[in-house]
Design a protein around this motif. Structure first.
Motif, PDB file in Angstrom:
ATOM      1  N   ARG A 110       0.837  -1.197   0.000  1.00 58.34           N
ATOM      2  CA  ARG A 110       0.000   0.000   0.000  1.00 58.34           C
ATOM      3  C   ARG A 110       0.871   1.246   0.000  1.00 58.34           C
ATOM      4  O   ARG A 110       2.102   1.177   0.022  1.00 58.34           O
ATOM      5  N   PHE A 111       0.195   2.406   0.007  1.00 55.08           N
ATOM      6  CA  PHE A 111       0.873   3.687   0.198  1.00 55.08           C
ATOM      7  C   PHE A 111       1.001   3.966   1.696  1.00 55.08           C
ATOM      8  O   PHE A 111       0.092   3.665   2.479  1.00 55.08           O
ATOM      9  N   TRP A 112       2.113   4.633   2.054  1.00 56.58           N
ATOM     10  CA  TRP A 112       2.350   5.013   3.445  1.00 56.58           C
ATOM     11  C   TRP A 112       2.842   6.467   3.490  1.00 56.58           C
ATOM     12  O   TRP A 112       3.641   6.880   2.645  1.00 56.58           O
ATOM     13  N   ARG A 113       2.406   7.201   4.498  1.00 57.85           N
ATOM     14  CA  ARG A 113       2.957   8.531   4.735  1.00 57.85           C
ATOM     15  C   ARG A 113       4.338   8.389   5.372  1.00 57.85           C
ATOM     16  O   ARG A 113       4.537   7.570   6.279  1.00 57.85           O
ATOM     17  N   THR A 114       5.266   9.187   4.892  1.00 57.79           N
ATOM     18  CA  THR A 114       6.596   9.213   5.497  1.00 57.79           C
ATOM     19  C   THR A 114       6.916  10.644   5.898  1.00 57.79           C
ATOM     20  O   THR A 114       6.091  11.551   5.744  1.00 57.79           O
ATOM     21  N   ASP A 115       8.112  10.863   6.376  1.00 57.14           N
ATOM     22  CA  ASP A 115       8.541  12.192   6.784  1.00 57.14           C
ATOM     23  C   ASP A 115       8.805  13.019   5.524  1.00 57.14           C
ATOM     24  O   ASP A 115       9.896  12.993   4.961  1.00 57.14           O
ATOM     25  N   GLY A 116       7.781  13.726   5.059  1.00 56.53           N
ATOM     26  CA  GLY A 116       7.949  14.603   3.915  1.00 56.53           C
ATOM     27  C   GLY A 116       7.492  14.030   2.596  1.00 56.53           C
ATOM     28  O   GLY A 116       7.717  14.643   1.550  1.00 56.53           O
ATOM     29  N   GLY A 117       6.848  12.895   2.569  1.00 56.31           N
ATOM     30  CA  GLY A 117       6.407  12.336   1.300  1.00 56.31           C
ATOM     31  C   GLY A 117       5.633  11.049   1.478  1.00 56.31           C
ATOM     32  O   GLY A 117       5.208  10.701   2.592  1.00 56.31           O
ATOM     33  N   TRP A 118       5.472  10.315   0.381  1.00 55.17           N
ATOM     34  CA  TRP A 118       4.739   9.062   0.379  1.00 55.17           C
ATOM     35  C   TRP A 118       5.643   7.934  -0.107  1.00 55.17           C
ATOM     36  O   TRP A 118       6.588   8.153  -0.872  1.00 55.17           O
ATOM     37  N   LEU A 119       5.327   6.731   0.330  1.00 51.61           N
ATOM     38  CA  LEU A 119       6.068   5.527  -0.039  1.00 51.61           C
ATOM     39  C   LEU A 119       5.071   4.464  -0.485  1.00 51.61           C
ATOM     40  O   LEU A 119       3.975   4.357   0.076  1.00 51.61           O
ATOM     41  N   ARG A 120       5.444   3.686  -1.479  1.00 51.85           N
ATOM     42  CA  ARG A 120       4.622   2.536  -1.901  1.00 51.85           C
ATOM     43  C   ARG A 120       5.412   1.265  -1.660  1.00 51.85           C
ATOM     44  O   ARG A 120       6.581   1.160  -2.046  1.00 51.85           O
ATOM     45  N   THR A 121       4.793   0.297  -1.018  1.00 52.66           N
ATOM     46  CA  THR A 121       5.436  -0.991  -0.751  1.00 52.66           C
ATOM     47  C   THR A 121       4.685  -2.105  -1.464  1.00 52.66           C
ATOM     48  O   THR A 121       3.518  -1.965  -1.820  1.00 52.66           O
ATOM     49  N   HIS A 122       5.387  -3.221  -1.674  1.00 59.09           N
ATOM     50  CA  HIS A 122       4.778  -4.421  -2.249  1.00 59.09           C
ATOM     51  C   HIS A 122       5.252  -5.607  -1.428  1.00 59.09           C
ATOM     52  O   HIS A 122       6.446  -5.897  -1.378  1.00 59.09           O
ATOM     53  N   ALA A 123       4.310  -6.288  -0.783  1.00 60.35           N
ATOM     54  CA  ALA A 123       4.658  -7.393   0.117  1.00 60.35           C
ATOM     55  C   ALA A 123       3.651  -8.529  -0.013  1.00 60.35           C
ATOM     56  O   ALA A 123       3.258  -9.139   0.983  1.00 60.35           O
ATOM     57  N   ASN A 124       3.250  -8.830  -1.242  1.00 63.97           N
ATOM     58  CA  ASN A 124       2.269  -9.907  -1.444  1.00 63.97           C
ATOM     59  C   ASN A 124       2.854 -11.286  -1.199  1.00 63.97           C
ATOM     60  O   ASN A 124       2.153 -12.186  -0.734  1.00 63.97           O
ATOM     61  N   TYR A 125       4.118 -11.480  -1.567  1.00 64.17           N
ATOM     62  CA  TYR A 125       4.765 -12.766  -1.333  1.00 64.17           C
ATOM     63  C   TYR A 125       5.372 -12.795   0.069  1.00 64.17           C
ATOM     64  O   TYR A 125       5.897 -11.781   0.548  1.00 64.17           O
ATOM     65  N   PRO A 126       5.340 -13.945   0.742  1.00 64.53           N
ATOM     66  CA  PRO A 126       5.863 -14.013   2.115  1.00 64.53           C
ATOM     67  C   PRO A 126       7.313 -13.563   2.235  1.00 64.53           C
ATOM     68  O   PRO A 126       7.688 -12.899   3.222  1.00 64.53           O
ATOM     69  N   HIS A 127       8.171 -13.906   1.254  1.00 63.67           N
ATOM     70  CA  HIS A 127       9.579 -13.524   1.377  1.00 63.67           C
ATOM     71  C   HIS A 127       9.755 -12.014   1.219  1.00 63.67           C
ATOM     72  O   HIS A 127      10.642 -11.428   1.850  1.00 63.67           O
ATOM     73  N   HIS A 128       8.918 -11.375   0.420  1.00 61.92           N
ATOM     74  CA  HIS A 128       9.005  -9.921   0.297  1.00 61.92           C
ATOM     75  C   HIS A 128       8.495  -9.237   1.569  1.00 61.92           C
ATOM     76  O   HIS A 128       9.054  -8.222   2.004  1.00 61.92           O
ATOM     77  N   ARG A 129       7.463  -9.780   2.150  1.00 61.68           N
ATOM     78  CA  ARG A 129       6.948  -9.245   3.420  1.00 61.68           C
ATOM     79  C   ARG A 129       8.014  -9.333   4.499  1.00 61.68           C
ATOM     80  O   ARG A 129       8.272  -8.359   5.229  1.00 61.68           O
ATOM     81  N   ALA A 130       8.671 -10.498   4.601  1.00 58.35           N
ATOM     82  CA  ALA A 130       9.690 -10.687   5.634  1.00 58.35           C
ATOM     83  C   ALA A 130      10.851  -9.716   5.444  1.00 58.35           C
ATOM     84  O   ALA A 130      11.380  -9.150   6.420  1.00 58.35           O
ATOM     85  N   ARG A 131      11.258  -9.476   4.187  1.00 59.20           N
ATOM     86  CA  ARG A 131      12.379  -8.579   3.933  1.00 59.20           C
ATOM     87  C   ARG A 131      12.011  -7.125   4.220  1.00 59.20           C
ATOM     88  O   ARG A 131      12.846  -6.351   4.707  1.00 59.20           O
ATOM     89  N   LEU A 132      10.781  -6.749   3.925  1.00 62.87           N
ATOM     90  CA  LEU A 132      10.324  -5.400   4.235  1.00 62.87           C
ATOM     91  C   LEU A 132      10.363  -5.157   5.743  1.00 62.87           C
ATOM     92  O   LEU A 132      10.916  -4.145   6.211  1.00 62.87           O
ATOM     93  N   LEU A 133       9.787  -6.064   6.495  1.00 65.15           N
ATOM     94  CA  LEU A 133       9.748  -5.895   7.946  1.00 65.15           C
ATOM     95  C   LEU A 133      11.149  -5.905   8.540  1.00 65.15           C
ATOM     96  O   LEU A 133      11.458  -5.141   9.476  1.00 65.15           O
ATOM     97  N   SER A 134      12.012  -6.750   8.005  1.00 69.76           N
ATOM     98  CA  SER A 134      13.387  -6.794   8.496  1.00 69.76           C
ATOM     99  C   SER A 134      14.096  -5.469   8.270  1.00 69.76           C
ATOM    100  O   SER A 134      14.800  -4.959   9.156  1.00 69.76           O
ATOM    101  N   ALA A 135      13.916  -4.889   7.085  1.00 68.83           N
ATOM    102  CA  ALA A 135      14.568  -3.622   6.775  1.00 68.83           C
ATOM    103  C   ALA A 135      14.070  -2.492   7.673  1.00 68.83           C
ATOM    104  O   ALA A 135      14.812  -1.559   7.990  1.00 68.83           O
ATOM    105  N   LEU A 136      12.790  -2.579   8.081  1.00 68.05           N
ATOM    106  CA  LEU A 136      12.217  -1.541   8.932  1.00 68.05           C
ATOM    107  C   LEU A 136      12.435  -1.810  10.414  1.00 68.05           C
ATOM    108  O   LEU A 136      12.132  -0.944  11.250  1.00 68.05           O
ATOM    109  N   GLY A 137      12.924  -3.002  10.741  1.00 67.59           N
ATOM    110  CA  GLY A 137      13.122  -3.345  12.141  1.00 67.59           C
ATOM    111  C   GLY A 137      11.829  -3.587  12.883  1.00 67.59           C
ATOM    112  O   GLY A 137      11.753  -3.381  14.104  1.00 67.59           O
TER     113      GLY A 137
END
Length: 474
Positions: A110-137
């Motif tokens: 989905r789209f997310w508000r960030t500090d000064g802008g917007w971000l779009r993420t894609h995490a439909n596959y389990p491995h992409h979801r895991a990598r996204l969460l890992s990068a964000l801590g």
């Protein structure tokens, strides 16, 4: 009917301009009689009808020339109905499996508000979801609502561009939402703009492998996932190709996604990292006419699946490569993973289609995926037709980001020239839906918009279970 955009697209495919007179259009309006199908600020309707038109024309040409063996054989007339096109471009939304709507975007895509802008993420596959969460801590736990709240809190304190790089470094998928001007100034946007819309190249002078029998379709190895590549091979299957999709047993595909794009195909699992899997693939390649790849650019090279290596082992093959950002050597992002939603966000489309609240928006369909899919099928068919007269292994390259550039900067919008009352006939998507029994259940699905006189009326087989077929040609 204005064919200027179609003519440019057909010329990009190397087609005979005289064949454009074989195309006829049936425009449609919305159910209430107002406006056209696929409404958007950008000319999405024209993208959709243009890509389907050239695909159908390439199919009609290929059938006429391969059936008779004559370059002068008459080409059947082609029909392009906006209703069929619009329904097919959102086929995943119309799909029902025993009455159930399929899963589409995951909660973290989905789209997310960030500090000064917007971000779009894609995490439909389990491995992409895991990598996204890992990068964000962010620990992966709790319900979806709580997890989304935790991600939102982290992103609110970070710059979108910084998150973009951190997530990609972790193997995940996220892009900062940019304006069209920011994308044009970005090194990747500039590199993509210099690409041809359709890359078509002759690799050698090898003779074209003969088709299995006169009038039969080619054998197609399908190494693609998600929408664009599977739409292309689903279309080739409709037109008589023997399409065998190959997936890794370590990356299982969604059965819901396969229920939409698996029509006409068979699906097998092969571990290309194993000796037996490579041996089976080489046997398949030895009788294939087309290989379509859609994984991250370069990901298959370690298995000897680059275009040059494939042509070396199967002279006369047509290799079709699909990428998100342009492929290796095309800007700093050329080798990155990507999806339609991410390309819309990065290229400025999300800003152009934004809502009244100032937030980013989306196209009325995943039009980059679907349009590129039909364009890819058209390029394969045109390559096969050209081979009949001159041989040669062929390479076809398309990129979602280049299709986005075409939509934004090069595609003419006929709405500016339409007069009141010219909108056409009413549109009801039910006219373009069918029901088919399958191993996955009873499917309600969109019919193909690719149609020409005497052409196929539908697929010869429903989608089966992903990976359930043997890795052999029929």
């Amino acid at each position: 009917m204005d064919q200027r955009s179609w003519a440019r697209l057909w010329a990009a495919l190397g087609g005979d301009p005289g064949l454009l007179e074989r195309v006829r259009l049936v425009p449609r309006t919305s159910p209430d009689g107002a406006g056209g199908v696929l409404p958007a600020r950008l000319p999405v309707r024209e993208l959709a009808r243009s890509t389907v038109a050239v695909c159908a024309l390439a199919a009609a040409e290929f059938e006429a020339r391969s059936a008779t063996g004559s370059a002068g054989a008459p080409v059947p007339g082609v029909g392009v109905d906006d209703g069929a096109v619009a329904t097919a471009f959102v086929s995943e939304r119309h799909l029902r499996i025993d009455g159930r709507a399929p899963a589409t975007f995951a909660p973290l895509s989905r789209f997310w508000r960030t500090d000064g802008g917007w971000l779009r993420t894609h995490a439909n596959y389990p491995h992409h979801r895991a990598r996204l969460l890992s990068a964000l801590g962010v620990p992966d736990g709790g319900d979806d609502e709580a997890l989304a709240a935790a991600v939102a809190a982290v992103l609110a304190e970070r710059r979108a561009e910084d998150v973009e790089e951190a997530v990609y470094a972790a193997g995940g998928l996220a892009v900062a939402v940019r304006t069209p001007g920011q994308w044009s100034a970005h090194p990747q946007g500039a590199a993509v703009a210099r690409l041809p819309l359709v890359g078509m190249e002759r690799l050698d002078d090898a003779p074209a492998p003969p088709l299995p029998s006169p009038g039969s379709g080619p054998r197609v190895l399908d190494l693609t996932r998600v929408i664009a590549g599977p739409v292309a091979t689903r279309t080739l299957a409709l037109l008589g190709a023997d399409v065998l999709r190959i997936d890794s047993p370590h990356l299982p595909e969604s059965a819901d996604a396969h229920a939409d794009t698996g029509f006409g195909k068979r699906s097998a699992l092969l571990d290309l990292a194993s000796r037996s899997g490579r041996a089976s693939f080489e046997e398949l390649l030895g009788r294939a006419h087309v290989v379509v790849t859609g994984y991250r650019p370069g990901a298959l090279d370690r298995f000897g699946l680059s275009a040059g290596e494939l042509a070396g082992r199967r002279p006369g093959v047509v290799v079709a490569e699909l990428s998100a950002w342009g492929g290796p050597g095309v800007g700093p992002w050329g080798g990155r993973r990507g999806f339609d939603s991410l390309v819309q966000a990065a290229s400025g489309i999300a800003v152009t289609e934004g809502g009244p609240d100032g937030g980013p928006g989306v196209l009325p369909a995943q039009a980059l995926d679907h349009g590129t899919g039909y364009l890819l099928a058209a390029a394969v068919l045109r390559s096969l037709t050209d081979q009949r007269g001159g041989g040669g292994s062929r390479l076809v390259r398309l990129a979602l980001a280049r299709t986005a550039h075409w939509l934004q900067h090069e595609l003419e919008d006929p709405r500016a020239r339409e007069e009141p009352g010219e909108a056409g006939e009413p549109y009801d998507p039910a006219d373009w839906l069918d029901e088919t029994g399958s191993p996955l259940g009873r499917l309600r699905h969109a019919v193909s918009p690719v149609a020409y006189d005497g052409g196929p009326g539908g697929w010869t087989r429903p989608p089966g279970r992903p990976g359930a077929d043997a890795p052999v040609w029929e």
